[in-house]
Scaffold this active site. Sequence first.
Site, PDB file in Angstrom:
ATOM      1  N   ASP A 176      32.990  18.324  76.560  1.00 21.55           N
ATOM      2  CA  ASP A 176      34.313  17.541  76.499  1.00 21.55           C
ATOM      3  C   ASP A 176      35.290  18.471  76.184  1.00 21.55           C
ATOM      4  O   ASP A 176      35.286  19.524  77.042  1.00 21.55           O
ATOM      5  CB  ASP A 176      34.054  16.821  75.139  1.00 21.55           C
ATOM      6  CG  ASP A 176      35.256  15.912  74.857  1.00 21.55           C
ATOM      7  OD1 ASP A 176      35.097  14.542  75.300  1.00 21.55           O
ATOM      8  OD2 ASP A 176      36.203  16.139  74.288  1.00 21.55           O
ATOM      9  N   TYR A 297      45.220  16.096  73.814  1.00 25.60           N
ATOM     10  CA  TYR A 297      45.159  15.336  75.004  1.00 25.60           C
ATOM     11  C   TYR A 297      46.659  15.225  75.735  1.00 25.60           C
ATOM     12  O   TYR A 297      46.886  15.447  76.758  1.00 25.60           O
ATOM     13  CB  TYR A 297      44.932  13.951  74.760  1.00 25.60           C
ATOM     14  CG  TYR A 297      43.382  13.476  74.855  1.00 25.60           C
ATOM     15  CD1 TYR A 297      42.559  12.929  75.713  1.00 25.60           C
ATOM     16  CD2 TYR A 297      42.812  13.771  73.717  1.00 25.60           C
ATOM     17  CE1 TYR A 297      41.344  12.772  75.483  1.00 25.60           C
ATOM     18  CE2 TYR A 297      41.609  13.730  73.301  1.00 25.60           C
ATOM     19  CZ  TYR A 297      40.688  13.148  74.143  1.00 25.60           C
ATOM     20  OH  TYR A 297      39.332  12.941  74.113  1.00 25.60           O
ATOM     21  N   HIS A 347      27.049  11.806  76.335  1.00 25.14           N
ATOM     22  CA  HIS A 347      28.098  13.023  76.081  1.00 25.14           C
ATOM     23  C   HIS A 347      27.989  13.978  74.981  1.00 25.14           C
ATOM     24  O   HIS A 347      28.771  14.964  75.252  1.00 25.14           O
ATOM     25  CB  HIS A 347      29.446  12.012  75.752  1.00 25.14           C
ATOM     26  CG  HIS A 347      30.682  12.820  75.925  1.00 25.14           C
ATOM     27  ND1 HIS A 347      30.976  13.444  77.005  1.00 25.14           N
ATOM     28  CD2 HIS A 347      31.647  12.948  75.087  1.00 25.14           C
ATOM     29  CE1 HIS A 347      32.373  13.967  76.754  1.00 25.14           C
ATOM     30  NE2 HIS A 347      32.584  13.614  75.609  1.00 25.14           N
TER      31      HIS A 347
END
Length: 369
Positions: A176, A297, A347
């Site tokens: 990630d 982000y 993930h």
Amino acid sequence: MTVEQFEVTVSDAEIADLRDRLRRTRWPEREPVADRSQGLPLDEAQELCRSWAEDYDFGFAARVNAFPQFRTTIDGLGVHFLHVRSPEPDAFPLVLTHGWPGSVLEFLEVLGPLTDPRAHGGDPADAFHVVAPSLPGYGWSDKPSSTGWGVERTARAWDAVMVSLGYPRYGAQGGDWGSAVSGALGEVAPDRVAGVHVNLGSVALGGFDDPTQAERAAAQAEQEFARTGRGYSALQATRPQTLGYALTDSAAGQAAWIAEKYLAWSDEASALSRQAILDEISVYWFTASATSSARLYWESFAHFRDPVHAPSGLSVYPHDLTRPSRREAERRFTDLRWYAELPHGGHFAALEQPVSFVEQVRGFFRLVR
């Protein structure tokens, strides 16, 4: 650089406040669909929050406190990290970086095998000294009070940590956001980073005249994820502050926001326990880091696929968000020396499949350590 020992603490008053908030949750109406296509179903959210309030042991603090933890200040920001040294004198230094919605808790099951393979049936030549920092704005690192703490600045901070700990040459691993930070480490410190291993190879898929069946399937899955599953990242990349008001105030909202991702992005074969999911939710709740974690982000989403020129390894888990072929991966990882497709996992590789994760990390770093 001053380094101080650190322990996680959670007070009885904080736990009582959480339980009170959960009891007073104002729930929405039930979803009008029979699946998760509109998000986490009401009955699942209510059961998760009931369990958090009534069954959960709040032992995440003790679980992380079982390992040596420290805090230091880099570029004006307090940084938290685990530092687990191997008993093997020739162990290789390795910095592990988590992502969202994860934390350093992802790595607790793999720290023993990585640092002390002899005690876990492995080859002592594979031993690592492991450093696992909390990303800026995540967990027990400070929340940045100004802009600029994106992937590259974080990578420079990690390099400063490694050098200050006496590791002039080391490896980097992550998934990630950890994959982006690890790749950036190879760019900002190429003389010190021996290699980069990631378990999320975010690359542009397709573009070949002769796509394989697997490449077509992976491209279709990514298109479907973009259509139905990427709304969270658009919101965190554009309005993290607005989102933060809801998640920082509502325990049920924070729980649903994170649990949905663990349920959607993990392989059913991994069977993540409710405790593991509640551990991660608890980190975000008790550190009030919904807003500060989302800001990464806003800072760096456009740089998630920056080129990586360091010697690299990629382990592709079948239920991850993107699953590039080797030739697709080589367009971003220009010196790809390890590529493996695993039979199980999603993930959260270290949390879901700790045995294969350790095998993959050991395998790649044998080539560059």
